[in-house]
Design an enzyme around this catalytic site. Sequence first.
Site, PDB file in Angstrom:
ATOM      1  N   ASP A  66      -1.288   6.165  11.047  1.00 11.75           N
ATOM      2  CA  ASP A  66      -0.284   6.313  12.092  1.00 11.75           C
ATOM      3  C   ASP A  66      -0.715   7.317  13.153  1.00 11.75           C
ATOM      4  O   ASP A  66      -0.387   7.170  14.330  1.00 11.75           O
ATOM      5  CB  ASP A  66       1.053   6.746  11.487  1.00 11.75           C
ATOM      6  CG  ASP A  66       1.772   5.597  10.797  1.00 11.75           C
ATOM      7  OD1 ASP A  66       1.368   4.434  10.993  1.00 11.75           O
ATOM      8  OD2 ASP A  66       2.742   5.863  10.068  1.00 11.75           O
ATOM      9  N   GLY A  67      -1.473   8.341  12.738  1.00 16.17           N
ATOM     10  CA  GLY A  67      -1.968   9.318  13.701  1.00 16.17           C
ATOM     11  C   GLY A  67      -2.885   8.695  14.738  1.00 16.17           C
ATOM     12  O   GLY A  67      -2.875   9.092  15.913  1.00 16.17           O
TER      13      GLY A  67
ATOM     14  N   ASP B  26      13.847  29.000  11.985  1.00 12.01           N
ATOM     15  CA  ASP B  26      12.415  28.788  12.190  1.00 12.01           C
ATOM     16  C   ASP B  26      12.112  27.856  13.351  1.00 12.01           C
ATOM     17  O   ASP B  26      11.063  27.966  13.991  1.00 12.01           O
ATOM     18  CB  ASP B  26      11.784  28.231  10.914  1.00 12.01           C
ATOM     19  CG  ASP B  26      11.584  29.302   9.851  1.00 12.01           C
ATOM     20  OD1 ASP B  26      11.914  30.478  10.121  1.00 12.01           O
ATOM     21  OD2 ASP B  26      11.114  28.965   8.747  1.00 12.01           O
TER      22      ASP B  26
ATOM     23  N   ALA C 271       9.156  10.757   9.456  1.00 12.99           N
ATOM     24  CA  ALA C 271       8.012  11.664   9.473  1.00 12.99           C
ATOM     25  C   ALA C 271       8.469  13.090   9.131  1.00 12.99           C
ATOM     26  O   ALA C 271       9.134  13.306   8.125  1.00 12.99           O
ATOM     27  CB  ALA C 271       7.325  11.589  10.835  1.00 12.99           C
ATOM     28  N   TYR C 272       8.142  14.063   9.966  1.00  8.39           N
ATOM     29  CA  TYR C 272       8.509  15.462   9.699  1.00  8.39           C
ATOM     30  C   TYR C 272      10.013  15.609   9.514  1.00  8.39           C
ATOM     31  O   TYR C 272      10.478  16.387   8.667  1.00  8.39           O
ATOM     32  CB  TYR C 272       8.023  16.326  10.859  1.00  8.39           C
ATOM     33  CG  TYR C 272       8.342  17.799  10.727  1.00  8.39           C
ATOM     34  CD1 TYR C 272       7.808  18.555   9.678  1.00  8.39           C
ATOM     35  CD2 TYR C 272       9.162  18.429  11.649  1.00  8.39           C
ATOM     36  CE1 TYR C 272       8.091  19.911   9.557  1.00  8.39           C
ATOM     37  CE2 TYR C 272       9.454  19.776  11.537  1.00  8.39           C
ATOM     38  CZ  TYR C 272       8.912  20.518  10.487  1.00  8.39           C
ATOM     39  OH  TYR C 272       9.206  21.847  10.373  1.00  8.39           O
TER      40      TYR C 272
ATOM     41  N   SER D 279      11.119  15.250   5.996  1.00  9.80           N
ATOM     42  CA  SER D 279      10.677  16.328   5.108  1.00  9.80           C
ATOM     43  C   SER D 279      11.552  17.568   5.233  1.00  9.80           C
ATOM     44  O   SER D 279      11.567  18.404   4.322  1.00  9.80           O
ATOM     45  CB  SER D 279       9.215  16.688   5.400  1.00  9.80           C
ATOM     46  OG  SER D 279       9.089  17.366   6.636  1.00  9.80           O
TER      47      SER D 279
ATOM     48  N   ALA E 109      15.125  25.505   8.746  1.00  6.71           N
ATOM     49  CA  ALA E 109      15.443  26.790   8.106  1.00  6.71           C
ATOM     50  C   ALA E 109      16.355  27.654   8.968  1.00  6.71           C
ATOM     51  O   ALA E 109      15.996  28.761   9.383  1.00  6.71           O
ATOM     52  CB  ALA E 109      14.153  27.537   7.762  1.00  6.71           C
TER      53      ALA E 109
END
Length: 272
Positions: free
Chosen positions: A51-52, A156, A168-169, A172, A191
């Site tokens: 995917d990248g 964060d 994706a991210y 997570s 966070a």
Amino acid sequence: MKKTTGKKIWIVKNHYDKTAKIAAELEKMCLAAGFVFDEKSPEIVISVGGDGTLLAAMHFYESQLEHVRFVGVHTGHLGFYADFQEHELLELIVAIREEDPSEAFQYPLLKVTVKLSDGTIKTHLALNESVIKRGSKTLVADIEISDFLFEKFRGDGLSVSTPTGSTAYNKSIGGAVMHPRVKAFQVTEVASLNNLVYRTLGAPMIIAEKDTVKFVLESASDYLLTVDQLDYAYDEITEVTYSLDGGTIRFVNGGHTGFWHRVKNSFIGDVK
């Protein structure tokens, strides 16, 4: 003279040896099929890798997205943007030869507008997501939804993703998985700090297509902005605005794998 189909293509690949071999085989098959190789202004870009690799191809041809369609060959585990695997090169050739451009699958792109302290405006497009963080300290930002002050965030960082980028991210860090047909985008906190001074929703927010999200940042020179796999370290970012009016990216329709099939194949596997 060899007869050509008139269809202009280009192959983009990653640096792995396995990918190079597959790309070389694919190039021979494309030449035999009569496709014309045109790096400058292709109609179809074939991504060979992960995917990248496809994200990199999209950003390389970012100024031509109205005229370019994409298709991916995944050389590792099944990816979200790759419809074909390494043993399906013949099927890929057929799909390109017989595709109908009017039936191309379209995914929305996120428009990222960055305002700097000197008034300069920078604009980027994201297929997956964009994240804003600071180098060594917590990030403090007013979050505005269509100019309505919603909350003051401290934590964060903040992530904004497209529906396709939701796996994706975004996933997570606890974001929701969204189907690409949902015309919306998503804001997910990284966070966050919640105490007597700072109170945030503490949950992913699904933002309607018509709305915008603006992060008004406190004065600092160490902000780090990512747009997909690209990093930007602008001096003195004051605002970052996100909207779903960045246009679309189009994919060749042949052999297309349904979104929930991709999710299942990537995260769950066989159900017994």
